[in-house]
Design a protein around this motif. Sequence first.
Motif, PDB file in Angstrom:
ATOM      1  N   TYR A  68       0.824  -1.210   0.000  1.00 33.82           N
ATOM      2  CA  TYR A  68       0.000   0.000   0.000  1.00 33.82           C
ATOM      3  C   TYR A  68       0.854   1.254   0.000  1.00 33.82           C
ATOM      4  O   TYR A  68       0.349   2.366   0.165  1.00 33.82           O
ATOM      5  N   MET A  69       2.163   1.068  -0.192  1.00 32.58           N
ATOM      6  CA  MET A  69       3.056   2.221  -0.169  1.00 32.58           C
ATOM      7  C   MET A  69       3.128   2.870  -1.545  1.00 32.58           C
ATOM      8  O   MET A  69       2.683   2.308  -2.537  1.00 32.58           O
ATOM      9  N   GLY A  70       3.705   4.042  -1.557  1.00 33.56           N
ATOM     10  CA  GLY A  70       3.862   4.783  -2.805  1.00 33.56           C
ATOM     11  C   GLY A  70       3.151   6.109  -2.739  1.00 33.56           C
ATOM     12  O   GLY A  70       3.463   6.967  -1.910  1.00 33.56           O
ATOM     13  N   HIS A  71       2.167   6.293  -3.654  1.00 32.24           N
ATOM     14  CA  HIS A  71       1.413   7.552  -3.727  1.00 32.24           C
ATOM     15  C   HIS A  71       2.380   8.730  -3.888  1.00 32.24           C
ATOM     16  O   HIS A  71       2.205   9.799  -3.290  1.00 32.24           O
ATOM     17  N   PHE A  72       3.401   8.488  -4.707  1.00 34.57           N
ATOM     18  CA  PHE A  72       4.486   9.452  -4.862  1.00 34.57           C
ATOM     19  C   PHE A  72       4.068  10.738  -5.571  1.00 34.57           C
ATOM     20  O   PHE A  72       4.649  11.794  -5.337  1.00 34.57           O
ATOM     21  N   ALA A  79       7.917  12.725   2.486  1.00 34.40           N
ATOM     22  CA  ALA A  79       6.961  11.620   2.509  1.00 34.40           C
ATOM     23  C   ALA A  79       7.312  10.576   1.461  1.00 34.40           C
ATOM     24  O   ALA A  79       7.186   9.366   1.702  1.00 34.40           O
ATOM     25  N   CYS A  80       7.752  11.015   0.284  1.00 34.22           N
ATOM     26  CA  CYS A  80       8.160  10.075  -0.766  1.00 34.22           C
ATOM     27  C   CYS A  80       9.335   9.220  -0.293  1.00 34.22           C
ATOM     28  O   CYS A  80       9.370   8.002  -0.527  1.00 34.22           O
ATOM     29  N   ALA A  81      10.286   9.852   0.366  1.00 34.68           N
ATOM     30  CA  ALA A  81      11.448   9.110   0.872  1.00 34.68           C
ATOM     31  C   ALA A  81      11.023   8.084   1.915  1.00 34.68           C
ATOM     32  O   ALA A  81      11.550   6.961   1.946  1.00 34.68           O
ATOM     33  N   ALA A  82      10.059   8.444   2.755  1.00 36.56           N
ATOM     34  CA  ALA A  82       9.569   7.501   3.764  1.00 36.56           C
ATOM     35  C   ALA A  82       8.849   6.325   3.109  1.00 36.56           C
ATOM     36  O   ALA A  82       9.009   5.166   3.534  1.00 36.56           O
ATOM     37  N   VAL A  95      11.742 -11.358  -0.494  1.00 40.24           N
ATOM     38  CA  VAL A  95      12.776 -12.365  -0.755  1.00 40.24           C
ATOM     39  C   VAL A  95      12.542 -13.580   0.134  1.00 40.24           C
ATOM     40  O   VAL A  95      12.586 -14.728  -0.331  1.00 40.24           O
ATOM     41  N   LEU A  96      12.264 -13.351   1.416  1.00 38.72           N
ATOM     42  CA  LEU A  96      12.008 -14.457   2.341  1.00 38.72           C
ATOM     43  C   LEU A  96      10.752 -15.233   1.956  1.00 38.72           C
ATOM     44  O   LEU A  96      10.690 -16.452   2.117  1.00 38.72           O
ATOM     45  N   LEU A  97       9.754 -14.522   1.430  1.00 36.97           N
ATOM     46  CA  LEU A  97       8.478 -15.149   1.081  1.00 36.97           C
ATOM     47  C   LEU A  97       8.481 -15.751  -0.326  1.00 36.97           C
ATOM     48  O   LEU A  97       7.516 -16.388  -0.724  1.00 36.97           O
ATOM     49  N   GLU A  98       9.581 -15.519  -1.064  1.00 35.14           N
ATOM     50  CA  GLU A  98       9.702 -15.999  -2.446  1.00 35.14           C
ATOM     51  C   GLU A  98       8.532 -15.508  -3.302  1.00 35.14           C
ATOM     52  O   GLU A  98       7.980 -16.237  -4.123  1.00 35.14           O
ATOM     53  N   SER A  99       8.168 -14.254  -3.082  1.00 31.27           N
ATOM     54  CA  SER A  99       7.097 -13.615  -3.840  1.00 31.27           C
ATOM     55  C   SER A  99       7.696 -12.832  -4.998  1.00 31.27           C
ATOM     56  O   SER A  99       8.634 -12.058  -4.813  1.00 31.27           O
ATOM     57  N   ASP A 100       7.150 -13.031  -6.174  1.00 31.24           N
ATOM     58  CA  ASP A 100       7.735 -12.462  -7.389  1.00 31.24           C
ATOM     59  C   ASP A 100       7.487 -10.968  -7.543  1.00 31.24           C
ATOM     60  O   ASP A 100       8.318 -10.254  -8.096  1.00 31.24           O
ATOM     61  N   MET A 101       6.331 -10.499  -7.058  1.00 30.53           N
ATOM     62  CA  MET A 101       5.910  -9.125  -7.345  1.00 30.53           C
ATOM     63  C   MET A 101       5.558  -8.368  -6.077  1.00 30.53           C
ATOM     64  O   MET A 101       5.037  -8.946  -5.123  1.00 30.53           O
ATOM     65  N   ILE A 102       5.792  -7.059  -6.122  1.00 34.68           N
ATOM     66  CA  ILE A 102       5.345  -6.155  -5.072  1.00 34.68           C
ATOM     67  C   ILE A 102       4.495  -5.065  -5.716  1.00 34.68           C
ATOM     68  O   ILE A 102       4.927  -4.418  -6.671  1.00 34.68           O
ATOM     69  N   ARG A 103       3.283  -4.897  -5.189  1.00 39.33           N
ATOM     70  CA  ARG A 103       2.436  -3.814  -5.696  1.00 39.33           C
ATOM     71  C   ARG A 103       2.863  -2.491  -5.077  1.00 39.33           C
ATOM     72  O   ARG A 103       3.082  -2.383  -3.871  1.00 39.33           O
ATOM     73  N   VAL A 104       2.963  -1.481  -5.929  1.00 41.40           N
ATOM     74  CA  VAL A 104       3.275  -0.121  -5.514  1.00 41.40           C
ATOM     75  C   VAL A 104       2.234   0.797  -6.138  1.00 41.40           C
ATOM     76  O   VAL A 104       1.862   0.627  -7.314  1.00 41.40           O
ATOM     77  N   PHE A 105       1.754   1.775  -5.394  1.00 36.24           N
ATOM     78  CA  PHE A 105       0.787   2.729  -5.928  1.00 36.24           C
ATOM     79  C   PHE A 105       1.508   3.995  -6.406  1.00 36.24           C
ATOM     80  O   PHE A 105       2.250   4.610  -5.634  1.00 36.24           O
ATOM     81  N   PRO A 106       1.304   4.399  -7.665  1.00 38.43           N
ATOM     82  CA  PRO A 106       1.941   5.631  -8.141  1.00 38.43           C
ATOM     83  C   PRO A 106       1.332   6.887  -7.530  1.00 38.43           C
ATOM     84  O   PRO A 106       2.014   7.898  -7.381  1.00 38.43           O
ATOM     85  N   GLY A 107       0.030   6.820  -7.197  1.00 39.77           N
ATOM     86  CA  GLY A 107      -0.651   7.979  -6.655  1.00 39.77           C
ATOM     87  C   GLY A 107      -1.654   8.556  -7.638  1.00 39.77           C
ATOM     88  O   GLY A 107      -1.864   8.041  -8.732  1.00 39.77           O
ATOM     89  N   GLY A 108      -2.277   9.654  -7.242  1.00 39.21           N
ATOM     90  CA  GLY A 108      -3.294  10.302  -8.054  1.00 39.21           C
ATOM     91  C   GLY A 108      -2.798  11.619  -8.611  1.00 39.21           C
ATOM     92  O   GLY A 108      -1.589  11.871  -8.604  1.00 39.21           O
ATOM     93  N   PRO A 109      -3.704  12.426  -9.087  1.00 45.82           N
ATOM     94  CA  PRO A 109      -5.162  12.278  -9.079  1.00 45.82           C
ATOM     95  C   PRO A 109      -5.629  11.364 -10.203  1.00 45.82           C
ATOM     96  O   PRO A 109      -4.821  10.661 -10.810  1.00 45.82           O
ATOM     97  N   ASN A 110      -6.946  11.379 -10.475  1.00 48.06           N
ATOM     98  CA  ASN A 110      -7.450  10.636 -11.631  1.00 48.06           C
ATOM     99  C   ASN A 110      -6.634  10.980 -12.865  1.00 48.06           C
ATOM    100  O   ASN A 110      -6.194  12.121 -13.032  1.00 48.06           O
ATOM    101  N   ALA A 111      -6.447  10.000 -13.724  1.00 44.27           N
ATOM    102  CA  ALA A 111      -5.651  10.227 -14.933  1.00 44.27           C
ATOM    103  C   ALA A 111      -6.172  11.408 -15.743  1.00 44.27           C
ATOM    104  O   ALA A 111      -5.384  12.175 -16.319  1.00 44.27           O
ATOM    105  N   TRP A 125      10.275   7.995  -8.687  1.00 39.92           N
ATOM    106  CA  TRP A 125      10.344   7.140  -7.495  1.00 39.92           C
ATOM    107  C   TRP A 125      10.112   5.670  -7.848  1.00 39.92           C
ATOM    108  O   TRP A 125      10.741   4.782  -7.259  1.00 39.92           O
ATOM    109  N   ILE A 126       9.235   5.411  -8.795  1.00 44.49           N
ATOM    110  CA  ILE A 126       9.006   4.016  -9.202  1.00 44.49           C
ATOM    111  C   ILE A 126      10.262   3.455  -9.856  1.00 44.49           C
ATOM    112  O   ILE A 126      10.617   2.288  -9.660  1.00 44.49           O
TER     113      ILE A 126
END
Length: 285
Positions: A68-72, A79-82, A95-111, A125-126
Amino acid sequence: MRIAAFSGSLIDYDLKEAMAVSASLGFDGIEIACREPHLHPDMPLMQVREIKSAAEDHGLAIPALAGYMGHFSTAQAEACAAEYDRFMELLERSVLLESDMIRVFPGGPNAFLAEPEHYEKAAYWIRRCADEARKAGKRIALEIHNLSLVETVDSALHLSDLVGRDNVGFIHDAGNMYITDTGYGEESVRRLGSRLFHVHIKDEKRIASAVAPGTFKNLTRHGEESFLQCRLGEGEVDHGGLLRGLKESGYDGWLTLECAAPYPPIERLAWDMKMLRTWLRAVEV
């Protein structure tokens, strides 16, 4: 194609219980919601190892971590650095969970409201997240989501071009794209091409007002609209074109069910699993 449960759909259960439920319903994996009480970026590594062990005990893969992080795009530099630091913590846990992907939110507003500087800031930031993810052999998944810079295929591809990293791709979500009122069928799959990393499945429909359980409001290009979250087949999202497009493209990734309809969690997840399996069999004919 393999089917995962979204742990956020079982947020009333602790994560190990959610895994047990998912396994009992016949899921191949579980996409973990990275928020309390399931997983958070600074969770002690010992607990993360216990989560991995529990998944293995239940025969479940962990294809993605739903961060749920991002919203850059609209945040101040501090805040972006945090948020970037939170991503780095989650990357270590992926890495520990052997999960291939991490979801990151770029942020808004609506496109349709965004300015070039919103895309440029999010891309910066992405790109930083992607470069660290590459070192760990991981990918960044941006969800095509209403109220964000990537509401449509066009806006998603625009941001992708600005980021310029092949380990950054998208989560196709027909339910979100229905809200945005943009195409989400075969053509959307073809246009995303190799940048389609993952798929979310859920159903919704437009309603007159958002007052009952399972309803919500969103700002769309039509103004403020109201929606009801539905079980698969009971709303207005036609997943047929999406599934045909995935089959035609040779997609061999994951489909995550993330229903939030106002029904008991296990009941609605079992319903959606049954419906999705029926639809997949029809596509195979």
